[in-house]
Scaffold this active site. Structure first.
Site, mmCIF file in Angstrom:
data_model
loop_
_atom_site.group_PDB
_atom_site.id
_atom_site.type_symbol
_atom_site.label_atom_id
_atom_site.label_comp_id
_atom_site.label_asym_id
_atom_site.label_seq_id
_atom_site.Cartn_x
_atom_site.Cartn_y
_atom_site.Cartn_z
ATOM 1 N N VAL A 44 0.838 -1.201 0.000
ATOM 2 C CA VAL A 44 0.000 0.000 0.000
ATOM 3 C C VAL A 44 0.872 1.250 0.000
ATOM 4 O O VAL A 44 0.616 2.209 -0.739
ATOM 5 C CB VAL A 44 -0.964 0.001 1.207
ATOM 6 C CG1 VAL A 44 -1.789 1.289 1.221
ATOM 7 C CG2 VAL A 44 -1.881 -1.214 1.171
ATOM 8 N N CYS A 45 1.920 1.239 0.814
ATOM 9 C CA CYS A 45 2.814 2.398 0.904
ATOM 10 C C CYS A 45 3.482 2.692 -0.433
ATOM 11 O O CYS A 45 3.661 3.855 -0.803
ATOM 12 C CB CYS A 45 3.877 2.160 1.978
ATOM 13 S SG CYS A 45 3.205 1.870 3.624
ATOM 14 N N THR A 46 3.842 1.647 -1.151
ATOM 15 C CA THR A 46 4.476 1.830 -2.455
ATOM 16 C C THR A 46 3.539 2.560 -3.410
ATOM 17 O O THR A 46 3.952 3.478 -4.136
ATOM 18 C CB THR A 46 4.897 0.467 -3.031
ATOM 19 O OG1 THR A 46 5.861 -0.129 -2.152
ATOM 20 C CG2 THR A 46 5.506 0.614 -4.416
#
Length: 208
Positions: A44-46
């Site tokens: 998700v962070c990517t």
């Protein structure tokens, strides 16, 4: 530490992918989209980092500087940026703060023990050029942010400041704004020469 709207954003000096940052000096005369993520090399962070990079021109057009943060090291951030650029087809240029000791995350209440004892949740702080916190959002670790809403909220804040107005539900740039009840009709004629539609004495809609 509980931070509220209107508070001065706490200052800090910290290492980042762009070198040492003194936060208030770095802000300068810009707005800031300061956001945390749980960890590098996570899915998700990517996507969020990639989306922020893809919107670089949109942020710049609003005089907004993005600044990311996680509790990973600068070296990890720099390695991860290569993955972000490759998988999200972008070129990430904004700084990411390295907060391995969690000092900044604790300062901004980004560690929520119900989610994690050591990783930051997905916090958002919109900070104005006066270093005041104008808007906050907090997302859980499993849910990515809505960047349309982040840009819409920045547009709303900047429009409200420029025209001394309020914004209705679901407002979008170019839509009607609300003349606050604190502004008399006499003052409103000067501030809003286009006139207004009065649905109620307390609900006056106009274009700016």
């Amino acid at each position: 530490m509980t931070l509220r709207l209107g508070d001065t954003a706490p200052d800090f000096t910290v290492d980042s992918t762009a070198g040492t940052i003194n936060f208030h000096d770095w802000i300068g005369d810009s707005w800031v989209f300061f956001f945390s993520h749980p960890a590098d090399f996570t899915p998700v962070c990517t996507t969020e980092m990639g989306r922020t990079a893809q919107l670089a021109e949109q942020f710049a057009a609003r005089n907004v500087k993005p600044l990311g943060l996680s509790t990973d090291s600068t070296e990890e951030h720099l390695r991860w940026i290569e993955d972000v650029n490759d998988t999200q087809h972008t070129n990430l240029e904004f700084p990411i703060v390295a907060d391995a000791d969690c000092e900044v995350a604790q300062l901004y209440d980004m560690i929520h023990p119900g989610e994690s004892e050591t990783s930051a949740v997905r916090s958002v702080f919109i900070i104005d050029p006066n270093k005041k916190i104008r808007l906050t959002m907090t997302y859980p670790m499993t849910v990515g942010r809505n960047f349309d809403e982040i840009l819409r909220a920045i547009d709303a804040l900047q429009t409200s400041d420029e025209y001394t107005c309020a914004l209705p539900a679901d407002w979008r740039k170019g839509g009607e704004v609300i003349i606050p009840p604190s502004i008399s009709n006499e003052e409103a004629r000067e501030k809003f020469p286009n006139g207004w539609e009065e649905l109620r004495p307390y609900l006056r809609l106009t274009k700016v």
